[in-house]
Structure formats: structure tokens, C-alpha cells
Design an enzyme around this catalytic site. Sequence first.
Site, short mmCIF file in Angstrom:
data_model
loop_
_atom_site.label_atom_id
_atom_site.label_comp_id
_atom_site.label_asym_id
_atom_site.label_seq_id
_atom_site.Cartn_x
_atom_site.Cartn_y
_atom_site.Cartn_z
N TYR A 151 -10.75 21.02 13.54
CA TYR A 151 -10.31 19.69 13.99
C TYR A 151 -11.51 18.87 14.45
CZ TYR A 151 -8.08 16.08 16.83
OH TYR A 151 -7.71 14.87 17.38
N LYS A 155 -13.00 15.18 13.07
CA LYS A 155 -13.17 13.99 13.91
C LYS A 155 -14.60 13.46 13.84
CE LYS A 155 -9.73 13.35 13.90
NZ LYS A 155 -8.84 12.18 13.71
#
Length: 254
Positions: A151, A155
Site C-alpha cells: 500500500y 501511495k
Amino acid sequence: MAKVFITGSSQGLGLMTGQLLADQGHSVVLHARNETRAKEAKAPQATQWVIGDVSTLEAMRSVAEQANRFGPFDAVIHNVGIGYREPGRVETVDGLSQLWAINVLAPYVLTALISKPKRLVYLSSGMHLGATSSLDNIQWSKRRWDGSQAYADTKLHDVLLTFAVARHWPDVLTNAVSPGWVQTRMGGPGANDDLDQGHRTQAWLAVSDDKDARTTGGFFYHKQPGRVNPVARDVALQDRLIDYCREVSGVTLP
């Protein structure tokens, strides 16, 4: 009055942003994964909807085509994303990591295929500070799955995409936002940041005439310049990501 398209906006911060903009008198077009989610959303009245699960390239193209029917837009907010608690690597029909496809490739493809707006806003996270700068094995097909790391990497990729688009399209105000760790479905019950502030910066960057909002190539947290991973400023890394997105999608950024 501005017209704004917000991806991933049937709930959470995306929906909150849409409601805030509607309350301010702006026209909003929202996006849901499917018709059921759109119908269940507590959306502003007279909301127009774009429907599609952007985990697949086919759906990304469909969402862009639908959005263009409602455009042109003054701003597009790329809010769509899934979180860091994914229990394992899920592969899409295109052979890609679902997490990366939704969080990174979808914003890239939609940016390329939706008629160029006046402003672009991409949702990132403070977790990008802990991302790896390597673009090797982006799809996590050759390493043990780590949801938090995967994740965080997506980002960072969102910030790289933001800064690349800001360079390639100097006529479009393009910025990234960290909404903070807030108690949404994605953030979870343990989040301790200010939920009321979580959606305001992206709305501000999308429509405000404030001097500080009329900027480009920035990274913001609560309407202030945020701490950004220095590798995100690496132009070569930005272009490598753009090249990779083009290769796997077959879509070129104009």
C-alpha cells in the site's frame, strides 16, 4: 460554479468531498464500483454517477468514456483506492496486482483518457514516506506479500504520478494530498487523525481561488505543504513509472 468528477466516491472521503462541494454550490459527478453502491450512497441530490470497477483495464476505459459524457470538468479528484489491510495479493484479469491496479494504474489511465481538466488532485497517504523507491517487481509477483508495504508503495507511486503530470501538463494545476489517518472504512477504527479535515484539502485544491490553492506540483496535508518523500522528486523515477504504466495499459499520457 465548478464541475468536479470524484473517483471512488460512493462512501468515505470521496463522498464527503462530493457533499462539501455540492453544499458550496458546485456540480459533482460521483463514481461507484457498481449500481448497488451508487444507490446505497447518501449522495447529494441530483448527483450524476459514473459506474465501473476500476480494477480492470476494460472498466477503466469505460469509466473514462462515461466521465467524458459529463465533462469537460474544472477538476478531477482521483480518490479511488483500496487499503493496506489486504490479506494477500489478488491478481486481476489483466494479470496485475489489484491493489496497484486500483490505486495507481486507474488514476494514470483515467488521467490520460478523460478530457484534460483545469485541476487534478491525487489522493496519497503519509504512508508513502515508508515506501521503497525501487520500481522492480511492482506487481509483487516475486516477493512475499506485505499489505502495508504494498500500500505504501502505491501511495508513493501516486505522488510520482502527480509530479510527473505537473511537469508534462504545466497548464493544469496538479497536486497530491494526504488526508491523514482517519476513521473511514479504509482507515479503520484505530485511526486517530481529524476526520473533519480529511476531505477538505482536496475540495479546496479542486475549486478554491486562494493563492495557496492555485499551485501545482505540490503535496498537501490539511491545506498546508506536507512532508514528502524526497525520492518523489526524482524526475527519472517519475518517468520510469509513467513508461511502465503506458506499457502495461497500452494507454499513453498525452
